[in-house]
Design a protein around this motif. Structure first.
Motif, PDB file in Angstrom:
ATOM      1  N   SER A 200      34.500  47.920  39.908  1.00 24.57           N
ATOM      2  CA  SER A 200      35.934  47.856  39.631  1.00 24.57           C
ATOM      3  C   SER A 200      36.694  49.080  40.132  1.00 24.57           C
ATOM      4  O   SER A 200      37.845  48.976  40.554  1.00 24.57           O
ATOM      5  CB  SER A 200      36.174  47.676  38.130  1.00 24.57           C
ATOM      6  OG  SER A 200      35.582  48.743  37.394  1.00 24.57           O
ATOM      7  N   ALA A 201      36.060  50.251  40.092  1.00 31.93           N
ATOM      8  CA  ALA A 201      36.741  51.469  40.538  1.00 31.93           C
ATOM      9  C   ALA A 201      37.015  51.448  42.033  1.00 31.93           C
ATOM     10  O   ALA A 201      37.928  52.128  42.512  1.00 31.93           O
ATOM     11  CB  ALA A 201      35.904  52.697  40.184  1.00 31.93           C
ATOM     12  N   SER A 206      37.276  42.725  38.212  1.00 36.59           N
ATOM     13  CA  SER A 206      37.112  42.906  36.765  1.00 36.59           C
ATOM     14  C   SER A 206      35.719  42.523  36.283  1.00 36.59           C
ATOM     15  O   SER A 206      35.235  43.049  35.274  1.00 36.59           O
ATOM     16  CB  SER A 206      38.151  42.075  36.013  1.00 36.59           C
ATOM     17  OG  SER A 206      38.016  40.692  36.334  1.00 36.59           O
ATOM     18  N   MET A 207      35.058  41.626  37.017  1.00 29.92           N
ATOM     19  CA  MET A 207      33.731  41.152  36.617  1.00 29.92           C
ATOM     20  C   MET A 207      32.639  41.862  37.421  1.00 29.92           C
ATOM     21  O   MET A 207      32.814  42.122  38.615  1.00 29.92           O
ATOM     22  CB  MET A 207      33.619  39.637  36.843  1.00 29.92           C
ATOM     23  CG  MET A 207      34.621  38.828  36.030  1.00 29.92           C
ATOM     24  SD  MET A 207      34.381  39.029  34.250  1.00 29.92           S
ATOM     25  CE  MET A 207      32.781  38.212  34.059  1.00 29.92           C
TER      26      MET A 207
END
Length: 224
Positions: A200-201, A206-207
Motif C-alpha cells: 500500500s505504501a 488497500s488489499m
C-alpha cells in the motif's frame, strides 16, 4: 533549490512585463489612459517599451545563450526556438522604433511594435520552467520518502549462514530471509515460500497481494 533559481527571474520578468503590456496593448488597443506627456510623444512610449523588453531579455539571457549555442553547434533545441522567436519580434520592433524617430510626426497606429511579444515569450517559458522544476522537486521528495521506508538492515543467507548486513551491502544473487512482519529491503524475486505482501505504501493498494515462488517483490513492502 532548482525551482528557487527560476523564481527570481520569473518575478522580475512579470514585474517588467506588466507595464510593458500596459503601454503596448492596454493603452494603444483598448484606450487605457496615459500621462499627457506620453500621449503627445509616441516615440517616448516606443522607447520605454524597448527598454522594458530589453530588461526582460537580459534577465532571461540563458535562453539566448543556450539556444544560439545549440544552433551554432548544429543541435538546436527548445531554447533555440524561444530565442529566435523573441529575437525576431525584438529586432523588427527596434527597426520600427528607428523609423519612428526618423518620422517628423509619428503616430503609434502607423507603426507595429511587438516588444510585448518578445518579452511574453520569455516570461511564459520561464513560468513553464518554474512549474517543471517544482514538479521535479516534488517527485524527488516522494522518492526520498520511499527510500526512507526501506529498512536499513537485512538478513542474508551466505555460505549456509544467516547474517545481518546493511541494505547497501546487498549484492545481486544474495538470498534474503524475510520473516512475517518485516519489510522487504530491496526489489527481488521470491525463491522459496509464499505470503501476503502489503504494498500500500508504494502502489496505494488497500488489499495485500499474494506472492509465491517466482513472483517479484518491491522494496519497502511488508511481509504479512
Amino acid at each position: 533549490a532548482a525551482a528557487a533559481k527560476v523564481v527570481c527571474p520569473l518575478i522580475f520578468s512579470l514585474v517588467l512585463l506588466a507595464p510593458l503590456m500596459y503601454l503596448s496593448m492596454f493603452s494603444t488597443m483598448w484606450g487605457a489612459p496615459l500621462p499627457a506627456y506620453l500621449q503627445q510623444n509616441p516615440t517616448v512610449v516606443a522607447l520605454l517599451q524597448l527598454l522594458l523588453a530589453t530588461a526582460v531579455m537580459v534577465i532571461n539571457q540563458k535562453f539566448f545563450v543556450s539556444g544560439f549555442m545549440g544552433l551554432i553547434h548544429g543541435a538546436p533545441n527548445m531554447d533555440t526556438l524561444v530565442a529566435l522567436g523573441s529575437s525576431a519580434a525584438f529586432v523588427y520592433s527596434t527597426a520600427q522604433v528607428l523609423a519612428m524617430t526618423a518620422a517628423e510626426t509619428p503616430h503609434m497606429s502607423d507603426f507595429h511594435l511587438y516588444f510585448e511579444s518578445a518579452a511574453t515569450i520569455l516570461t511564459l517559458v520561464t513560468v513553464g520552467k518554474f512549474l517543471e522544476e517544482r514538479s521535479k522537486s516534488k517527485t524527488n521528495r516522494a522518492v526520498e520518502k520511499l527510500i526512507d521506508l526501506s529498512p536499513g538492515t537485512a538478513n542474508v543467507l551466505r555460505n549456509g549462514k544467516e547474517i545481518t548486513v546493511n541494505t547497501d551491502e546487498i549484492i545481486v544473487g544474495d538470498i534474503l530471509i524475510i520473516r512475517p512482519g518485516e519489510k522487504i529491503p530491496v526489489d527481488g524475486v521470491v525463491t522459496e515460500g509464499s505470503s501476503n505482501i502489503d504494498q500500500s505504501a508504494l502502489t496505494g493498494e488497500s488489499m495485500p497481494v499474494t506472492k509465491s515462488e517466482g513472483d517479484t517483490v518491491m522494496s519497502a513492502s511488508v511481509n504479512l
